[in-house]
Design an enzyme around this catalytic site. Sequence first.
Site, PDB file in Angstrom:
ATOM      1  N   TYR A 104      40.691  32.420  47.950  1.00  0.00           N
ATOM      2  CA  TYR A 104      42.003  32.763  48.493  1.00  0.00           C
ATOM      3  C   TYR A 104      42.631  31.612  49.278  1.00  0.00           C
ATOM      4  O   TYR A 104      43.837  31.612  49.520  1.00  0.00           O
ATOM      5  CB  TYR A 104      41.910  33.988  49.400  1.00  0.00           C
ATOM      6  CG  TYR A 104      41.584  35.290  48.699  1.00  0.00           C
ATOM      7  CD1 TYR A 104      41.650  35.395  47.317  1.00  0.00           C
ATOM      8  CD2 TYR A 104      41.206  36.409  49.412  1.00  0.00           C
ATOM      9  CE1 TYR A 104      41.342  36.581  46.680  1.00  0.00           C
ATOM     10  CE2 TYR A 104      40.909  37.603  48.786  1.00  0.00           C
ATOM     11  CZ  TYR A 104      40.977  37.685  47.417  1.00  0.00           C
ATOM     12  OH  TYR A 104      40.676  38.869  46.798  1.00  0.00           O
TER      13      TYR A 104
ATOM     14  N   LYS B 154      27.137  35.798  43.424  1.00  0.00           N
ATOM     15  CA  LYS B 154      27.050  35.671  41.958  1.00  0.00           C
ATOM     16  C   LYS B 154      26.293  34.375  41.652  1.00  0.00           C
ATOM     17  O   LYS B 154      26.780  33.476  40.941  1.00  0.00           O
ATOM     18  CB  LYS B 154      28.459  35.670  41.344  1.00  0.00           C
ATOM     19  CG  LYS B 154      28.482  35.814  39.818  1.00  0.00           C
ATOM     20  CD  LYS B 154      27.933  37.145  39.342  1.00  0.00           C
ATOM     21  CE  LYS B 154      28.089  37.268  37.813  1.00  0.00           C
ATOM     22  NZ  LYS B 154      27.417  38.460  37.278  1.00  0.00           N
TER      23      LYS B 154
ATOM     24  N   ASP C 217      28.052  42.278  40.693  1.00  0.00           N
ATOM     25  CA  ASP C 217      28.267  43.346  39.719  1.00  0.00           C
ATOM     26  C   ASP C 217      27.256  44.472  39.906  1.00  0.00           C
ATOM     27  O   ASP C 217      27.596  45.655  39.786  1.00  0.00           O
ATOM     28  CB  ASP C 217      28.232  42.806  38.282  1.00  0.00           C
ATOM     29  CG  ASP C 217      27.142  41.778  38.053  1.00  0.00           C
ATOM     30  OD1 ASP C 217      26.485  41.351  39.023  1.00  0.00           O
ATOM     31  OD2 ASP C 217      26.941  41.380  36.889  1.00  0.00           O
TER      32      ASP C 217
ATOM     33  N   ASP D 296      36.606  41.740  49.515  1.00  0.00           N
ATOM     34  CA  ASP D 296      37.876  42.428  49.330  1.00  0.00           C
ATOM     35  C   ASP D 296      37.709  43.597  48.361  1.00  0.00           C
ATOM     36  O   ASP D 296      38.136  44.728  48.620  1.00  0.00           O
ATOM     37  CB  ASP D 296      38.900  41.418  48.802  1.00  0.00           C
ATOM     38  CG  ASP D 296      40.329  41.933  48.838  1.00  0.00           C
ATOM     39  OD1 ASP D 296      40.553  43.064  49.309  1.00  0.00           O
ATOM     40  OD2 ASP D 296      41.227  41.207  48.394  1.00  0.00           O
TER      41      ASP D 296
ATOM     42  N   ASP E   8      37.048  47.952  49.326  1.00  0.00           N
ATOM     43  CA  ASP E   8      37.967  48.968  48.810  1.00  0.00           C
ATOM     44  C   ASP E   8      37.213  50.020  48.006  1.00  0.00           C
ATOM     45  O   ASP E   8      37.528  51.218  48.080  1.00  0.00           O
ATOM     46  CB  ASP E   8      39.048  48.319  47.943  1.00  0.00           C
ATOM     47  CG  ASP E   8      40.183  47.730  48.773  1.00  0.00           C
ATOM     48  OD1 ASP E   8      40.075  47.750  50.012  1.00  0.00           O
ATOM     49  OD2 ASP E   8      41.167  47.249  48.187  1.00  0.00           O
TER      50      ASP E   8
END
Length: 357
Positions: free
Chosen positions: A138, A186, A218, A242, A246
């Site tokens: 980001y 990851k 994942d 992020d 959620d």
Amino acid sequence: MSRKIAVLAGDGIGPEVTAEAVRVLKAVSNDFEFEPALVGGIAYDDGGHPLPKATLDLCQKSDAVLFGAVGGPKYDKIQPPELRPEVGALLPLRSELNLYANVRPAKTMKALIASSPLKGDRGMMDLVVMRELTGGIYFARPRERRDNGDTAVDTCIYRRHEVVRIAERAFAIARQRRREIVSVDKANVLETSRLWREVVTEMSAQNPDIKVSHMLVDNCAMQLVRDPSQFDVILTENMFGDILSDEASMITGSLGLLPSASLSDPKNGKLFGLYEPIHGSAPDIAGQGKANPIAAVLSAAMMLRYSFEDIEGAIRIESAVEAAVDKGFRTADIASQDCHLVTTSEMGTAIIEQLSN
């Protein structure tokens, strides 16, 4: 001594839910000084920029920041993109205020277990996502279009010290909870994740009182749905945090329930932070009294806990929220049969009434 709070209500339902958080804080203590400022789309409409210098200056002079929400479809096509509320307000605030540690608790209330998309007690959980907030994809450059717009480039960069400081916060919070951290990355694909795993592994050896394990992102997304109760503290990088936070929030039943704290280094001996609900501006229900203020109110409780070290006040607010929900008060997003369907301000009043208990 008065404690100064910058109130950045923002757009959409932001002003409605933030107003209830302010009401609750005033009911807890008269030691707060609240100063409002424009941010987001409303600031862009007023002066052509979503983060005015006066707003940033106020935040830097305050002891903490109470934030609502920014953005909406009206602003999605502003050019350049750096003037859109989410990009031009949120990201610079995090960067300029050094808000690198995002704390996102997700806890299911027993009275709302039926609102969880998971069946029965599978929806019960009590975890914290520790999200690194000022690094990663980001923030890194270049971020650009090439080949006449046909190629898009985003860059992900992490530095050792960025991983160290967020991990230190995770270890500290884990000590206040069940002393377990799952570090999510990851590392089978990304070099930034391999650095992340190396650093966390080194720090795990230095903190033997905390159980640390590693999980690919994942698999973590899958495990959150399979058995969210297995998690205590999830430590992860910016984009993964992020998304996962959620996902966790929806397991509790509604985005309108979950608070967050974005923390910097201590300021005047206290942790400086920006406190906000994790939900967006929801312009489709703005001004209708339908918004759930619980996430904003619980964000205010986090402010008391972290920035002002008022644990008693934080527990009073958290207990009042749970008591109001136990008594059947519900906004539209968590409504059920035989509930007391209330407006945004009525939910705030119900919570304030429980504070005395």
